[in-house]
Enzyme design. Structure first.
Site, PDB file in Angstrom:
ATOM      1  N   ASP A 219      71.546  46.144 -68.762  1.00  0.00           N
ATOM      2  CA  ASP A 219      71.289  47.199 -67.772  1.00  0.00           C
ATOM      3  C   ASP A 219      70.013  46.811 -67.015  1.00  0.00           C
ATOM      4  O   ASP A 219      69.687  45.630 -66.941  1.00  0.00           O
ATOM      5  CB  ASP A 219      71.208  48.562 -68.482  1.00  0.00           C
ATOM      6  CG  ASP A 219      71.605  49.703 -67.556  1.00  0.00           C
ATOM      7  OD1 ASP A 219      71.065  49.772 -66.439  1.00  0.00           O
ATOM      8  OD2 ASP A 219      72.455  50.533 -67.931  1.00  0.00           O
ATOM      9  N   HIS A 242      70.403  44.327 -64.482  1.00  0.00           N
ATOM     10  CA  HIS A 242      70.676  45.057 -63.250  1.00  0.00           C
ATOM     11  C   HIS A 242      69.456  45.121 -62.335  1.00  0.00           C
ATOM     12  O   HIS A 242      69.411  45.912 -61.410  1.00  0.00           O
ATOM     13  CB  HIS A 242      71.183  46.468 -63.567  1.00  0.00           C
ATOM     14  CG  HIS A 242      72.541  46.466 -64.227  1.00  0.00           C
ATOM     15  ND1 HIS A 242      73.229  47.612 -64.523  1.00  0.00           N
ATOM     16  CD2 HIS A 242      73.326  45.445 -64.651  1.00  0.00           C
ATOM     17  CE1 HIS A 242      74.392  47.303 -65.106  1.00  0.00           C
ATOM     18  NE2 HIS A 242      74.462  45.995 -65.193  1.00  0.00           N
TER      19      HIS A 242
END
Ligand SMILES: *[C@@H]1O[C@H](CO)[C@@H](O)[C@H](O)[C@H]1NC(C)=O
Ligand SMILES: *[C@@H]1O[C@H](CO)[C@@H](O)[C@H](O)[C@H]1NC(C)=O
Length: 394
Positions: A219, A242
């Site tokens: 993430d 991310h």
């Protein structure tokens, strides 16, 4: 006592005092207190005993974790303590229970709460998150949320130095409600497809510094929540992951703003995003004011520069609404490299509160193999100077 003996004794004491070596009476060694470095005997009690000793000491104190693998359940290191200089020195590895339900609903694995003047040096946290990720990705409804591996909450003057975190269930490191926390030389590792494994999350905190860290996760490498102010991020290598993300913001109507954030000398390699600001398409009084993104290198990044104010996953609780988050005074300086998609710069801002005062200087992003990239703007305004590739859309 002879003079010579006295002198060498005095030198020895001074050396011990200066270097803070482990001989001092205020070191609490978890192994001495019953912890077993075998990776399977529950050592939680010994760790808590060591913390009680260090926290109750009127002098500076050390919790010492020697080499080896120590199985521990949830550890709550609560303050206030009787001294303001506690070192938690970890030479070994802490491992979480293999059954993810043991920590799964606990929110935190290691939690420092209400402490002041704590230094955490070294150590590896192995939360063994794979089982929980598999549960989550299978679509089962019976998966717990999972625990953040290391949380620092309502605390001041904390240094986390040289910590490794692998395979967290949820976030690796979270800082919430703090002042003056530094995370230096962290190493974060989890697979690219592990859900919710943000590297370092910061919210409701002022004066947090994240320095010289390497983050590979599933993430956001760094995520910044409401109420983060005077945040400094420098020397972070991100990927996979991310990206570095301010947001998601504006989920709630009443929300603290994000201000004075510096992100510099960062690299992104094969990440989903690079430098991102993200807000829900919902009414909110949140804001982002004063962000400097400087000296970033992108390698094959899907969305190198992105502001997205239309976040509404699954179209739930926000279709056809606009974001109330006001975004102003965001600077991009010296951002180079390659985009994995044609749109290298995307500003998709709120109709009600357009992004204002974006400035870009020396941005040079190309699409694959030197093909020109594109910029896309909706409700965004600002100025550019120096090199600007792709061509500005302001
Ligand atoms: C912004 O934050 C930095 C730390 O990240 C701090 O040194 C600086 O003084 C802050 N600036 C303002 C105007 O508060
Ligand atoms: C932009 O970057 C490309 C690829 O690194 C380089 O070849 C080119 O010279 C740069 N352009 C400018 C104007 O700096």
């Amino acid at each position: 006592m002879s003079n010579r003996l006295f002198l060498s004794l005095a030198t020895f004491i001074a050396a011990v005092w200066l270097t803070g070596t482990t001989v001092s009476a205020t070191t609490y060694n978890v192994k001495t207190l019953g912890a077993k470095p075998d990776g399977r005997t529950d050592s939680t009690k010994a760790f808590m005993a060591a913390w009680s000793g260090a926290c109750g000491s009127t002098k500076p104190a050390t919790v010492y974790v020697p080499n080896g693998r120590f199985l521990v359940r949830g550890l709550q290191f609560n303050g206030p303590c009787r001294n303001g200089a506690i070192t938690v020195r970890i030479d070994g590895t802490l491992v979480a229970p293999s059954n993810y339900f043991v920590l799964g609903n606990a929110k935190f694995w290691l939690l420092f709460h209400g402490v002041q003047g704590v230094t955490i040096v070294g150590g590896t946290l192995d939360a063994r998150g794979a089982g929980l990720w598999a549960c989550k990705t299978s679509g089962s409804r019976n998966c717990p949320d999972g625990a953040t591996s290391l949380a620092i909450a309502n605390s001041n003057d904390v240094l986390v130095y040289g910590l490794s975190s692998v395979n967290s269930q949820m976030f690796h490191i979270a800082v919430n409600g703090c002042r003056n926390v530094r995370v230096v030389g962290a190493k974060v590792v989890a697979p690219w497809n592990s859900p919710n494994t943000d590297g370092i999350h910061v919210q409701l905190s002022t004066g947090v510094t994240i320095l010289n860290s390497k983050i590979s996760t599933g993430d956001d490498c760094v995520s910044v929540g409401p109420g983060a102010t005077n945040l400094w991020i420098e020397g972070v290598a991100c990927g996979p992951g991310h990206g570095i993300s301010i947001g998601s913001l504006g989920k709630d109507l009443n929300e603290q703003g994000v201000s004075n954030v510096t992100v510099k000398r960062v690299t992104f390699t094969g990440t989903e995003n690079g430098l991102r600001i993200k807000a829900w398409a919902r009414p909110s009084n949140g804001f982002v004011n004063g962000v400097l993104f400087q000296n970033a290198i992108m390698t094959n990044v899907q969305n190198p520069i992105v502001i997205d104010q239309n976040y509404c996953p699954g179209g739930k609780n926000c279709p056809r609404q606009v974001s109330g988050v006001r975004i102003s005074n965001v600077k991009y300086q010296n951002v180079h490299g390659t985009s994995a998609t044609k749109v290298a710069v995307k500003f998709d801002c709120s109709k009600k509160y357009p992004c204002r005062g974006i400035t870009m200087r020396d941005v040079n992003l190309s699409f694959k193999n030197q093909l020109p990239a594109a910029a896309y703007c909706v409700n965004a305004g600002g100025t550019t100077s120096g090199v600007m590739k792709p061509t500005s859309c302001f």
